[in-house]
Scaffold this active site. Structure first.
Site, PDB file in Angstrom:
ATOM      1  N   LYS A  78       0.807  -1.227   0.000  1.00  0.00           N
ATOM      2  CA  LYS A  78       0.000   0.000   0.000  1.00  0.00           C
ATOM      3  C   LYS A  78       0.840   1.277   0.000  1.00  0.00           C
ATOM      4  O   LYS A  78       0.426   2.284  -0.562  1.00  0.00           O
ATOM      5  CB  LYS A  78      -0.951   0.009   1.201  1.00  0.00           C
ATOM      6  CG  LYS A  78      -2.045  -1.034   1.089  1.00  0.00           C
ATOM      7  CD  LYS A  78      -3.008  -0.959   2.251  1.00  0.00           C
ATOM      8  CE  LYS A  78      -4.082  -2.017   2.113  1.00  0.00           C
ATOM      9  NZ  LYS A  78      -5.103  -1.946   3.140  1.00  0.00           N
TER      10      LYS A  78
ATOM     11  N   ASP B 179      -9.998   2.443   2.763  1.00  0.00           N
ATOM     12  CA  ASP B 179     -10.082   1.752   4.063  1.00  0.00           C
ATOM     13  C   ASP B 179     -10.778   2.647   5.083  1.00  0.00           C
ATOM     14  O   ASP B 179     -11.461   2.163   5.991  1.00  0.00           O
ATOM     15  CB  ASP B 179      -8.683   1.399   4.579  1.00  0.00           C
ATOM     16  CG  ASP B 179      -8.025   0.299   3.757  1.00  0.00           C
ATOM     17  OD1 ASP B 179      -8.759  -0.532   3.181  1.00  0.00           O
ATOM     18  OD2 ASP B 179      -6.785   0.262   3.697  1.00  0.00           O
TER      19      ASP B 179
END
Ligand code: ATR
Length: 281
Positions: free
Chosen positions: A69, A106
């Site tokens: 990420k 997220d």
């Protein structure tokens, strides 16, 4: 928003266990949209080169899981505010001109899942600014949770992590509302906690359990575990026995996928019960 065929993939290492292909292909079917979605395992040593190669091959979007990420962020031309603040990207879109957009969904996932599973009476009277949240952990998932809670207007966020320096690092988001406490204090600090969120991997199948006493936790508190294997972790079982409200973690996975799907297809998909049932089976 483009309506071209979307050639999509989730990139990770390992990746075989990912539920993302199932989630996105079922939404493509639901909304009659054209695209493909694969799971691609990428060796960490050749990550950047491989992602560039996939873009050249015509891939139009990716989901990115650990441990990539942070690394994929460097390949993006444009970042959304959450990705910028967190230094982590979990969704990528490549436009027709080859421009690469990086998002972090997220944050949406962690909040929407909490709202979704909150009991109706609590939801109606809910205000973020007078709530104290205790976040266990200080890794990527905790960073997303803390940032998202602050964005919602959370009154106080207490971060408790085994490595104290990592908990302290989260003060960067708002020193006046975030507090770091030592791991040894995790049970004692629950006295004034409204929502406890476990973002560590403790309690996950194959991992050690999370050792914590909920004795001090107020009865009306919410206990949220982002671990979803098992769905009812020991922490949630313990919380339920005490009469607390529990929030399970699978919904976070599904909720974070929704804005990613919207980024590619222009539709924010609904989560049908049948999807949740399939993911649980
Ligand atoms: P993610 O990106 O999914 O959040 P991570 O960055 O590896 O994953 O973070 C895992 C979290 O679980 C960390 O907060 C970690 O604590 P440290 O920062 O001290 O490593 C926590 N964790 C993992 N194993 C643990 C254990 N045995 N006891 C306490 N905390 C643990």
């Amino acid at each position: 928003m483009s309506v071209r065929f979307q050639k999509l993939a989730v990139l990770g290492h390992p990746i075989a266990q990912s539920k993302s292909p199932y989630i996105h292909t079922s939404w493509m079917r639901d909304y009659d949209l054209q695209g493909s979605y694969e799971a691609i395992d990428i060796a960490p040593e050749c990550y950047e080169a491989r992602v560039r190669e996939l873009i050249e091959q015509g891939y139009t979007g990716f989901n990115v899981t650990v441990p990539f990420k942070e690394r994929v962020l460097k390949l993006c031309d444009v970042l959304d505010p959450a990705a910028e603040a967190l230094g982590a990207v979990n969704t990528v879109r490549v436009d027709e001109a080859g421009k690469v957009y990086g998002l972090n969904t997220d944050t949406f996932g962690v909040i929407e899942n909490l709202k979704e599973q909150m009991p109706q009476d609590l939801k109606e009277a809910w205000s973020w600014c007078d709530k104290t949240f205790v976040v266990l952990g200080a890794g990527g998932a905790a960073r997303a949770a803390v940032y998202a809670l602050l964005q919602e207007g959370a009154g106080r966020v207490i971060v408790c992590n085994r490595s104290f320096d990592k908990a302290q690092a989260l003060l960067e988001f708002d020193e006046s509302r975030v507090q770091a406490v030592r791991w040894e204090e995790r049970s004692a600090i629950l006295e004034h906690c409204d929502v406890l969120i476990n973002t560590t991997s403790l309690g996950m199948m194959g991992m050690p359990g999370l050792e914590i006493s909920l004795q001090a936790l107020p009865q009306e508190a919410i206990v949220y575990d982002i671990v979803y294997k098992p769905l009812m972790t020991e922490l949630l079982v313990q919380a339920q026995e005490r009469g607390a409200h529990v929030v399970t973690g699978l919904g976070m996975l599904v909720q974070q996928a929704r804005p990613a799907f919207r980024e590619w297809f222009g539709v924010l998909p609904e989560v049908k019960p049948v999807l949740m049932e399939a993911l649980l089976s």
